[in-house]
Design an enzyme around this catalytic site. Structure first.
Site, PDB file in Angstrom:
ATOM      1  N   SER A 175       5.130   4.411   2.759  1.00 16.09           N
ATOM      2  CA  SER A 175       3.719   4.170   3.058  1.00 16.09           C
ATOM      3  C   SER A 175       2.821   4.163   1.831  1.00 16.09           C
ATOM      4  CB  SER A 175       3.223   5.199   4.074  1.00 16.09           C
ATOM      5  OG  SER A 175       3.414   6.507   3.581  1.00 16.09           O
ATOM      6  N   HIS A 203       4.956   0.692   8.685  1.00 18.08           N
ATOM      7  CA  HIS A 203       4.396  -0.376   7.845  1.00 18.08           C
ATOM      8  C   HIS A 203       5.268  -1.628   7.811  1.00 18.08           C
ATOM      9  CE1 HIS A 203       1.239   2.273   6.342  1.00 18.08           C
ATOM     10  NE2 HIS A 203       2.167   3.206   6.396  1.00 18.08           N
ATOM     11  N   LYS A 235      -1.332   0.172  13.032  1.00 14.80           N
ATOM     12  CA  LYS A 235      -1.326  -0.542  11.746  1.00 14.80           C
ATOM     13  C   LYS A 235      -1.314  -2.049  12.014  1.00 14.80           C
ATOM     14  CE  LYS A 235      -0.245   3.614   9.532  1.00 14.80           C
ATOM     15  NZ  LYS A 235       0.654   4.738   9.568  1.00 14.80           N
TER      16      LYS A 235
END
Ligand SMILES: *Cc1c(COP(=O)(O)O)cnc(C)c1O
Length: 381
Positions: A175, A203, A235
């Site tokens: 991350s 991610h 995200k």
């Protein structure tokens, strides 16, 4: 009682004090933050879905149908058809038999570790794992060890002496660094030792792989090789929450045993409806990923041409390592003066001596905005 103010003052002196900025606009490249117009280069909204009209409309329709709140935990009566359909669609999309929604990624990681391991067992983690994986491992009560970043050989050594049920945890895309875990080799090693492997793809999900299925698709690793897959929805999907994917028995075990699943109110069903719309966009609009990848390439080409030192990250997370906390904070403040929002990341989020600017790119950035960032970074050199 200890002197809290003194501790806070010490933190300030060490450039480690954290404060919140107040946003007055939707999550997008152009924002108003602390009363000033900025271009945002620090969001995890990689595909621009947080403020996408179809996602917002699905949210609004979800509120009209289900109301604002879920009213209870999933095991009481908070588990709506919206949640259930989202779980089924996520299972279909990821290729796992089943998935389970959690209210946040942090809770998913705590719940998973606590449901699978405990005293007498072993948790092994990459040194650069996200704090939620570290906390999950520590709170589980299992023997906890870290291995050097992406060092599968060192992991193999530790696996030889691991006791009890053993769980290996790794970020898919790291991350704060943006590099990708060596999942094929990790999976081989874990299979050889017959231990659990979980990939946290917060991610990678939605952005990596030809179809946005994440880091497993990126490497072409079959689902069978990674028994536990986890990703967040706040995200690339632009909404909120997380899920764990795995076998029927794994998901049933989590429903029975994962305390952060059992003892919390389900997220609003409207959030699940919005997430279903995001997932649909990820399936049907590959151009979003193409735009993101084109922006990543443009940024790294321009940076290389102007002598800005990047890491070898190929993803939307592009850190510039500055080392010293004070330097990272000053660089971030200087960018802000030029209307560019890039956060300084400091210990303990990253190891000491690796404070950095963490730049993140989105499909919704324009080349002109990226040029502005490059110009400002060049001036800092
Ligand atoms: C953001 C993040 C989480 C936490 O997810 P939330 O839904 O924000 O709680 C977990 N793991 C990784 C790698 C993350 O980046």
């Amino acid at each position: 009682m200890k002197d809290l103010q003194k501790e806070l003052d010490e933190r300030k002196a060490q450039h480690l004090y954290r404060r919140r900025r107040i946003s007055e606009s939707a999550q997008q490249p152009e924002m108003v933050i602390d009363g000033r117009a900025v271009i945002n280069f620090c969001s995890n909204d990689y595909l621009g879905l947080a403020n996408h009209v179809e996602v917002k409309n699905a949210f609004i329709e979800g509120v009209k149908k289900y109301g604002a709140g879920s009213g209870a935990a999933h095991l009481v009566n908070g588990h709506s058809k919206a949640h259930h359909e989202l779980e089924e669609e996520l299972a279909e999309f990821t290729g796992y038999p089943r998935t389970l929604l959690f209210s946040t990624g942090y809770m998913a990681n705590l719940g998973l570790a606590q449901a699978l391991v405990g005293k007498g067992d072993t948790v092994l983690e990459d040194r650069l794992n996200h704090a939620s994986l570290i906390d999950g491992g520590l709170l589980s009560g299992a023997r906890f060890q870290r291995y050097a970043h992406n060092d599968v050989e060192q992991l193999g050594e530790k696996l030889k002496t691991a006791k009890g049920e053993t769980l290996v945890l790794t970020d898919g895309v790291f991350s704060m660094d943006g590099d990708i875990a060596n999942i094929p080799v990790l999976a081989d090693s874990c299979k050889q030792h017959d231990v659990w492997l979980m990939v946290d793809d917060a991610h990678g999900f939605g952005v990596l792989g030809n179809n946005g299925r994440g880091s497993l698709e990126h490497f072409n690793v079959p689902q069978n090789d990674v028994p536990i897959y986890m990703a967040t929805l706040g995200k690339a999907l632009g909404t909120s929450g997380a899920f764990i994917a795995g076998s029927e028995a794994l998901i049933e075990t989590l429903i029975q045993k994962a305390r952060p699943y059992i003892y919390t109110t389900a997220t609003p069903p409207a959030v699940a409806e919005a997430t279903r719309a995001s997932l649909q966009l990820i399936k049907t609009k590959p151009e979003l990923r193409e735009q993101l990848n084109s922006n990543i390439q443009y940024f790294s080409q321009c940076a290389t041409q102007t002598g800005i030192e990047l890491t070898d990250s190929q993803t939307a997370i592009q850190p510039i390592i500055l080392g010293d906390e004070a330097r990272a904070v000053a660089a971030s403040e200087q960018l802000l003066e030029q209307g560019l929002l890039v956060t300084a990341i400091r210990p303990p989020t990253v190891p000491k001596g690796t404070a950095r600017l963490r730049i993140t790119l989105s499909a919704s950035h324009t080349k002109v905005q990226i040029d502005q960032l490059i110009d400002a970074l060049t001036k800092q050199q």
